[in-house]
Design an enzyme around this catalytic site. Sequence first.
Site, mmCIF file in Angstrom:
data_model
loop_
_atom_site.group_PDB
_atom_site.id
_atom_site.type_symbol
_atom_site.label_atom_id
_atom_site.label_comp_id
_atom_site.label_asym_id
_atom_site.label_seq_id
_atom_site.Cartn_x
_atom_site.Cartn_y
_atom_site.Cartn_z
ATOM 1 N N HIS A 108 0.813 -1.213 0.000
ATOM 2 C CA HIS A 108 0.000 0.000 0.000
ATOM 3 C C HIS A 108 0.849 1.268 0.000
ATOM 4 O O HIS A 108 0.371 2.327 -0.415
ATOM 5 C CB HIS A 108 -0.962 -0.007 1.186
ATOM 6 C CG HIS A 108 -2.136 -0.911 0.977
ATOM 7 N ND1 HIS A 108 -3.387 -0.635 1.469
ATOM 8 C CD2 HIS A 108 -2.257 -2.091 0.317
ATOM 9 C CE1 HIS A 108 -4.229 -1.602 1.122
ATOM 10 N NE2 HIS A 108 -3.549 -2.503 0.428
ATOM 11 N N TRP A 321 -7.432 -16.752 2.463
ATOM 12 C CA TRP A 321 -7.324 -17.275 1.107
ATOM 13 C C TRP A 321 -6.860 -18.731 1.033
ATOM 14 O O TRP A 321 -7.284 -19.475 0.157
ATOM 15 C CB TRP A 321 -6.354 -16.414 0.295
ATOM 16 C CG TRP A 321 -6.866 -15.049 -0.025
ATOM 17 C CD1 TRP A 321 -7.794 -14.717 -0.973
ATOM 18 C CD2 TRP A 321 -6.491 -13.827 0.596
ATOM 19 N NE1 TRP A 321 -8.012 -13.365 -0.987
ATOM 20 C CE2 TRP A 321 -7.224 -12.786 -0.030
ATOM 21 C CE3 TRP A 321 -5.593 -13.494 1.621
ATOM 22 C CZ2 TRP A 321 -7.087 -11.454 0.325
ATOM 23 C CZ3 TRP A 321 -5.459 -12.163 1.977
ATOM 24 C CH2 TRP A 321 -6.199 -11.159 1.345
#
Length: 740
Positions: A108, A321
């Site tokens: 980010h 995930w």
Amino acid sequence: MPEQHPPITETTTGAASNGCPVVGHMKYPVEGGGNQDWWPNRLNLKVLHQNPAVADPMGAAFDYAAEVATIDVDALTRDIEEVMTTSQPWWPADYGHYGPLFIRMAWHAAGTYRIHDGRGGAGGGMQRFAPLNSWPDNASLDKARRLLWPVKKKYGKKLSWADLIVFAGNCALESMGFKTFGFGFGRVDQWEPDEVYWGKEATWLGDERYSGKRDLENPLAAVQMGLIYVNPEGPNGNPDPMAAAVDIRETFRRMAMNDVETAALIVGGHTFGKTHGAGPADLVGPEPEAAPLEQMGLGWKSSYGTGTGKDAITSGIEVVWTNTPTKWDNSFLEILYGYEWELTKSPAGAWQYTAKDGAGAGTIPDPFGGPGRSPTMLATDLSLRVDPIYERITRRWLEHPEELADEFAKAWYKLIHRDMGPVARYLGPLVPKQTLLWQDPVPAVSHDLVGEAEIASLKSQIRASGLTVSQLVSTAWAAASSFRGSDKRGGANGGRIRLQPQVGWEVNDPDGDLRKVIRTLEEIQESFNSAAPGNIKVSFADLVVLGGCAAIEKAAKAAGHNITVPFTPGRTDASQEQTDVESFAVLEPKADGFRNYLGKGNPLPAEYMLLDKANLLTLSAPEMTVLVGGLRVLGANYKRLPLGVFTEASESLTNDFFVNLLDMGITWEPSPADDGTYQGKDGSGKVKWTGSRVDLVFGSNSELRALVEVYGADDAQPKFVQDFVAAWDKVMNLDRFDVR
């Protein structure tokens, strides 16, 4: 799009009935109030004076490159590893490992980069400051940086936050079994936020940046205000994986990534960790910039349960995930393609996908030892399966995981270094020997450089070539001013002014004088290099800059000044094969007020675009002012247009631009041609000068006029020449990281 310029409205007054533009009350300057509240359309010259030396606590003599070189990188890696694997009670680590959190933090930080103006990226450590520290997409990354404080505290001035934030992500990948491509230190901390245009929206997750079917405003890359790239729930929260693929492709393209790199980054990044949406999002408190003082810079305090660990809320999505969330393997793709998926909602009410009909229930580990979970995915994860191009790429990786590892390593390396410029700026023992095309390579110097005698001889040849002051100055400016201080790309080094795409850029007037100048300088280069003794040679790139210097000396002499313009040889010539045409295309100026060029489709008037260009060239307001005035009288305008050439002695380095701009005997009015230009008439009504908005703003804006008055005074000519040469030399050497 320029930085921090408010929207241009039809009037300069606001909605108040009395015509006052300020509704409510004025704020103290320490609250952020000031002249911009009264006159929101005024030029914001502060964008040219960001991160001033007086704001830097390290002092002007501080040499970060020298300091970071003293670090034992292996010891630093061990220190970061210890932090990553030591869970803290105030923010417990998922699965006992902060690695996934640090990967997100690094991603980010770097992922704000966008190609169209080169702004964003990890350089400067901007994630520490507003607005990035409070973007919704950066929720909980305040904790990641606090976790790293013991490391920063230990290394102090030797290690910048900008480097630490990104290196921690690199270390996290290595810690969890992935082999990275390499790492370059060298990101110097800044001490205030960059004033970057992140979009017109005034609310988080607004999307006014789109027009037409799905046309994203330049230079933006993210889909909504406060997001790094795309909405993980799908476009505007519509959980349609195919529609999300459209956003993914465009957003990542604007981050300089192709389809393979995009897929690799998503698959690789989502091989680790989880998202957080344990409970209702309305139980999460304000972001750091709006949080109460006693929270000491931390935001998003949650009142759901403990607010941390199993009760953490960040994105509102609750997805794990893989069944090995702290290990590099191919499980993300195995799970993505191993199940059919149905649309569900997280405990926080966010859209996500769960394995259909309860398949795989209990196979996904809980981060804190609770019951096993069902496989889950983001809407944007499924885009990799439903989009035919992404599907073809990722299905191959399903069978060839070694190819995924290779592509992810290279894409991650590109992501975290894209804003650093040429590899010459990379520091430390982990820098790969291989130079990649996206790094805009230039050859190393393989010959002896020209000395004073050779420079003098070359200047004489250039002056005798028949090329004019205007032609030489324009060409040197065109080459050097392609530099962007944002991502350190462009500049004269490499001699790419004669290569595609730069040789064909409209601003460079490719059908005018440029090709003639190139041919002539190439002939001089060939003649000199064939006759020079030993291994002394001159590059085409050096000749372009030297030609501009020689022309300025000639123009100064015509104005009565015998000067020597500084020249530092050592540039080399890149080949067309070393130049990615598509990548370089985004450097093309759509406006260059220094040459009085304004292309079509610019979002703001020319004077605002001038400030944006000056900001990218790292110029101060005085430097911008003196360069405009000098380039005008040297005849460096686009297509040699007469706009702003306020002199009867063109190609003579005088301060006539400033003198005549200040002449109260001239009355200015819009041109009857209604083309955005202006006519300056003398007392008889005769048109004496023509000018652009860029020219007239130096007389109209009070701050710029104050600078013009310095250079327009009777005793200003020597100072003008001195300051112009200094600013010129600065621009010519902006990309010379080998000598500065």
